[in-house]
Design a protein around this motif. Structure first.
Motif, PDB file in Angstrom:
ATOM      1  N   VAL A   1     -17.997  24.289   9.474  1.00  0.00           N
ATOM      2  CA  VAL A   1     -16.686  25.123   9.309  1.00  0.00           C
ATOM      3  C   VAL A   1     -16.970  26.253   8.361  1.00  0.00           C
ATOM      4  N   SER A   2     -16.275  27.509   8.590  1.00  0.00           N
ATOM      5  CA  SER A   2     -16.313  28.605   7.779  1.00  0.00           C
ATOM      6  C   SER A   2     -15.039  28.596   7.036  1.00  0.00           C
ATOM      7  N   LEU A   3     -15.458  29.257   5.725  1.00  0.00           N
ATOM      8  CA  LEU A   3     -14.139  29.502   4.937  1.00  0.00           C
ATOM      9  C   LEU A   3     -13.154  30.338   5.516  1.00  0.00           C
ATOM     10  N   THR A   4     -13.522  31.190   6.461  1.00  0.00           N
ATOM     11  CA  THR A   4     -12.940  32.293   7.154  1.00  0.00           C
ATOM     12  C   THR A   4     -11.860  31.613   8.182  1.00  0.00           C
ATOM     13  N   GLN A   5     -12.186  30.279   8.610  1.00  0.00           N
ATOM     14  CA  GLN A   5     -11.377  29.479   9.501  1.00  0.00           C
ATOM     15  C   GLN A   5     -10.229  28.847   8.733  1.00  0.00           C
ATOM     16  N   ILE A   6     -10.397  28.810   7.490  1.00  0.00           N
ATOM     17  CA  ILE A   6      -9.120  28.064   6.621  1.00  0.00           C
ATOM     18  C   ILE A   6      -7.941  29.261   6.467  1.00  0.00           C
ATOM     19  N   ALA A   7      -7.028  29.035   6.932  1.00  0.00           N
ATOM     20  CA  ALA A   7      -5.747  30.184   6.990  1.00  0.00           C
ATOM     21  C   ALA A   7      -5.236  30.044   5.436  1.00  0.00           C
ATOM     22  N   ASN A   8      -5.112  28.794   5.066  1.00  0.00           N
ATOM     23  CA  ASN A   8      -4.313  28.735   3.623  1.00  0.00           C
ATOM     24  C   ASN A   8      -5.105  28.023   2.758  1.00  0.00           C
ATOM     25  N   PRO A   9      -6.063  28.578   2.132  1.00  0.00           N
ATOM     26  CA  PRO A   9      -7.093  27.728   1.364  1.00  0.00           C
ATOM     27  C   PRO A   9      -6.285  27.127   0.228  1.00  0.00           C
ATOM     28  N   SER A  10      -5.051  27.478  -0.410  1.00  0.00           N
ATOM     29  CA  SER A  10      -4.336  26.615  -1.321  1.00  0.00           C
ATOM     30  C   SER A  10      -3.593  25.712  -0.875  1.00  0.00           C
ATOM     31  N   GLU A  11      -3.338  25.358   0.317  1.00  0.00           N
ATOM     32  CA  GLU A  11      -2.731  24.528   0.942  1.00  0.00           C
ATOM     33  C   GLU A  11      -3.612  23.575   1.911  1.00  0.00           C
ATOM     34  N   THR A  12      -5.063  23.407   1.544  1.00  0.00           N
ATOM     35  CA  THR A  12      -5.690  22.637   2.517  1.00  0.00           C
ATOM     36  C   THR A  12      -6.438  21.829   1.697  1.00  0.00           C
ATOM     37  N   ILE A  13      -6.707  20.517   2.004  1.00  0.00           N
ATOM     38  CA  ILE A  13      -7.232  19.666   1.047  1.00  0.00           C
ATOM     39  C   ILE A  13      -8.585  19.602   1.321  1.00  0.00           C
ATOM     40  N   LEU A  14      -9.394  19.790   0.038  1.00  0.00           N
ATOM     41  CA  LEU A  14     -11.079  19.793   0.111  1.00  0.00           C
ATOM     42  C   LEU A  14     -11.537  18.300  -0.215  1.00  0.00           C
ATOM     43  N   VAL A  15     -11.002  17.872  -1.445  1.00  0.00           N
ATOM     44  CA  VAL A  15     -11.287  16.551  -1.962  1.00  0.00           C
ATOM     45  C   VAL A  15     -10.418  15.947  -2.640  1.00  0.00           C
ATOM     46  N   ALA A  16     -10.274  14.622  -2.496  1.00  0.00           N
ATOM     47  CA  ALA A  16      -9.356  13.998  -3.377  1.00  0.00           C
ATOM     48  C   ALA A  16      -9.659  12.550  -3.628  1.00  0.00           C
ATOM     49  N   ASP A  17      -9.049  11.647  -4.384  1.00  0.00           N
ATOM     50  CA  ASP A  17      -9.290  10.264  -4.800  1.00  0.00           C
ATOM     51  C   ASP A  17      -9.474   9.591  -3.608  1.00  0.00           C
ATOM     52  N   ALA A  18     -10.527   9.078  -3.179  1.00  0.00           N
ATOM     53  CA  ALA A  18     -10.750   8.128  -2.062  1.00  0.00           C
ATOM     54  C   ALA A  18     -10.594   6.853  -2.262  1.00  0.00           C
ATOM     55  N   GLY A  19     -10.168   5.928  -1.311  1.00  0.00           N
ATOM     56  CA  GLY A  19     -10.081   4.576  -1.223  1.00  0.00           C
ATOM     57  C   GLY A  19     -11.155   3.787  -1.442  1.00  0.00           C
ATOM     58  N   VAL A  20     -11.930   3.517  -0.198  1.00  0.00           N
ATOM     59  CA  VAL A  20     -13.192   2.943  -0.117  1.00  0.00           C
ATOM     60  C   VAL A  20     -14.319   3.752   0.580  1.00  0.00           C
ATOM     61  N   ASP A  21     -14.169   4.779   0.886  1.00  0.00           N
ATOM     62  CA  ASP A  21     -15.115   5.884   1.579  1.00  0.00           C
ATOM     63  C   ASP A  21     -15.390   7.154   0.892  1.00  0.00           C
ATOM     64  N   TYR A  22     -16.307   7.912   1.369  1.00  0.00           N
ATOM     65  CA  TYR A  22     -16.626   9.024   0.682  1.00  0.00           C
ATOM     66  C   TYR A  22     -16.011  10.386   1.555  1.00  0.00           C
ATOM     67  N   VAL A  23     -15.293   9.841   2.527  1.00  0.00           N
ATOM     68  CA  VAL A  23     -14.500  10.745   3.434  1.00  0.00           C
ATOM     69  C   VAL A  23     -12.957  10.306   3.412  1.00  0.00           C
ATOM     70  N   ILE A  24     -11.992  11.345   3.575  1.00  0.00           N
ATOM     71  CA  ILE A  24     -10.622  11.029   3.551  1.00  0.00           C
ATOM     72  C   ILE A  24      -9.979  11.651   4.483  1.00  0.00           C
ATOM     73  N   ALA A  25      -8.975  10.759   5.047  1.00  0.00           N
ATOM     74  CA  ALA A  25      -8.073  11.503   6.233  1.00  0.00           C
ATOM     75  C   ALA A  25      -6.805  10.836   6.175  1.00  0.00           C
ATOM     76  N   PRO A  26      -5.745  11.633   6.896  1.00  0.00           N
ATOM     77  CA  PRO A  26      -4.507  10.833   6.747  1.00  0.00           C
ATOM     78  C   PRO A  26      -4.250   9.693   7.504  1.00  0.00           C
ATOM     79  N   ASP A  27      -3.105   8.899   7.154  1.00  0.00           N
ATOM     80  CA  ASP A  27      -2.926   7.565   7.603  1.00  0.00           C
ATOM     81  C   ASP A  27      -2.970   7.704   9.014  1.00  0.00           C
ATOM     82  N   GLY A  28      -3.805   6.570   9.452  1.00  0.00           N
ATOM     83  CA  GLY A  28      -3.944   6.286  10.995  1.00  0.00           C
ATOM     84  C   GLY A  28      -4.638   7.196  11.451  1.00  0.00           C
ATOM     85  N   TYR A  29      -5.543   8.025  11.087  1.00  0.00           N
ATOM     86  CA  TYR A  29      -6.529   8.905  11.669  1.00  0.00           C
ATOM     87  C   TYR A  29      -8.004   8.493  11.405  1.00  0.00           C
TER      88      TYR A  29
END
Length: 199
Positions: free
Chosen positions: A130-158
């Motif tokens: 994935v390239s930075l140029t593919q991100i249309a809205n960098p200020s509205e795209t999650i990069l990293v956040a507090d995680a539950g039990v894994d080192y990757v995150i995704a929305p609920d049910g995904y």
């Protein structure tokens, strides 16, 4: 003579506190303590949240350095021949593993269960980089956040339930966006938002 005895008796009573006075003082102290202890707890949590925000900002700076070195290509989580994102950053851009530890996360174990998760939905699940140029809205795209039990995150049910964002900071999570800014958001606003998408 009797006046002298009466004065001595009155003086004897002034030397100590009565039981009722002691009980009133103890009651007042316990009421004040019950009011102040939650305030102190909230202040401690705000301090831990501040350390977490600082950690995420450092991770954001490390990702920006990585992007400069690799032609604006994001570190991957799962592509063949690549380390996990946190190992890539730690080996080359961050020399202190404590940056990956949120002080409010009791389950942290380096390289087993780190405190932060990478956006699995759009930054690391594809079969292509994935390239930075593919991100249309960098200020509205999650990069990293507090995680539950894994080192990757995704929305609920995904991609499975273990990839959820944590709500360990007063019902919310600190979120690092692609543009480098960090902000606290309530859990339900993160999980249901369009911030997971590149566009």
């Amino acid at each position: 003579m009797e006046k002298v005895k009466m004065i001595r008796k009155v003086d004897n009573y002034k030397k100590g506190f009565t039981l009722i006075e002691l009980l009133v003082v103890i009651a007042i102290i316990s009421i004040l303590a019950s009011i102040l202890f939650p305030v102190f707890g909230k202040a401690r949590e705000k301090a831990r949240q501040g350390v977490c925000t600082s950690n995420l900002k450092q991770l954001g700076q490390a990702v920006m350095l990585y992007l400069q070195d690799y032609d604006e290509i994001f570190p991957s989580h799962s592509l063949p021949g690549s380390d996990c994102w946190h190992m890539t950053l730690n080996n080359n851009y961050i020399k202190n593993t404590n940056v990956f530890k949120c002080p409010s996360d009791p389950s942290y174990v380096w390289n087993v269960n780190i405190s932060y998760g990478y956006n699995y939905r759009w930054l690391s699940r594809d079969t292509t980089w994935v390239s930075l140029t593919q991100i249309a809205n960098p200020s509205e795209t999650i990069l990293v956040a507090d995680a539950g039990v894994d080192y990757v995150i995704a929305p609920d049910g995904y991609a499975g339930t273990n990839h959820k964002v944590s709500d360990r900071h007063s019902g919310g999570s600190n979120v690092l966006f692609v543009d480098g800014h960090v902000k606290w958001h309530l859990f339900n606003t993160i999980d249901k938002s369009a911030w997971w998408d590149r566009n």
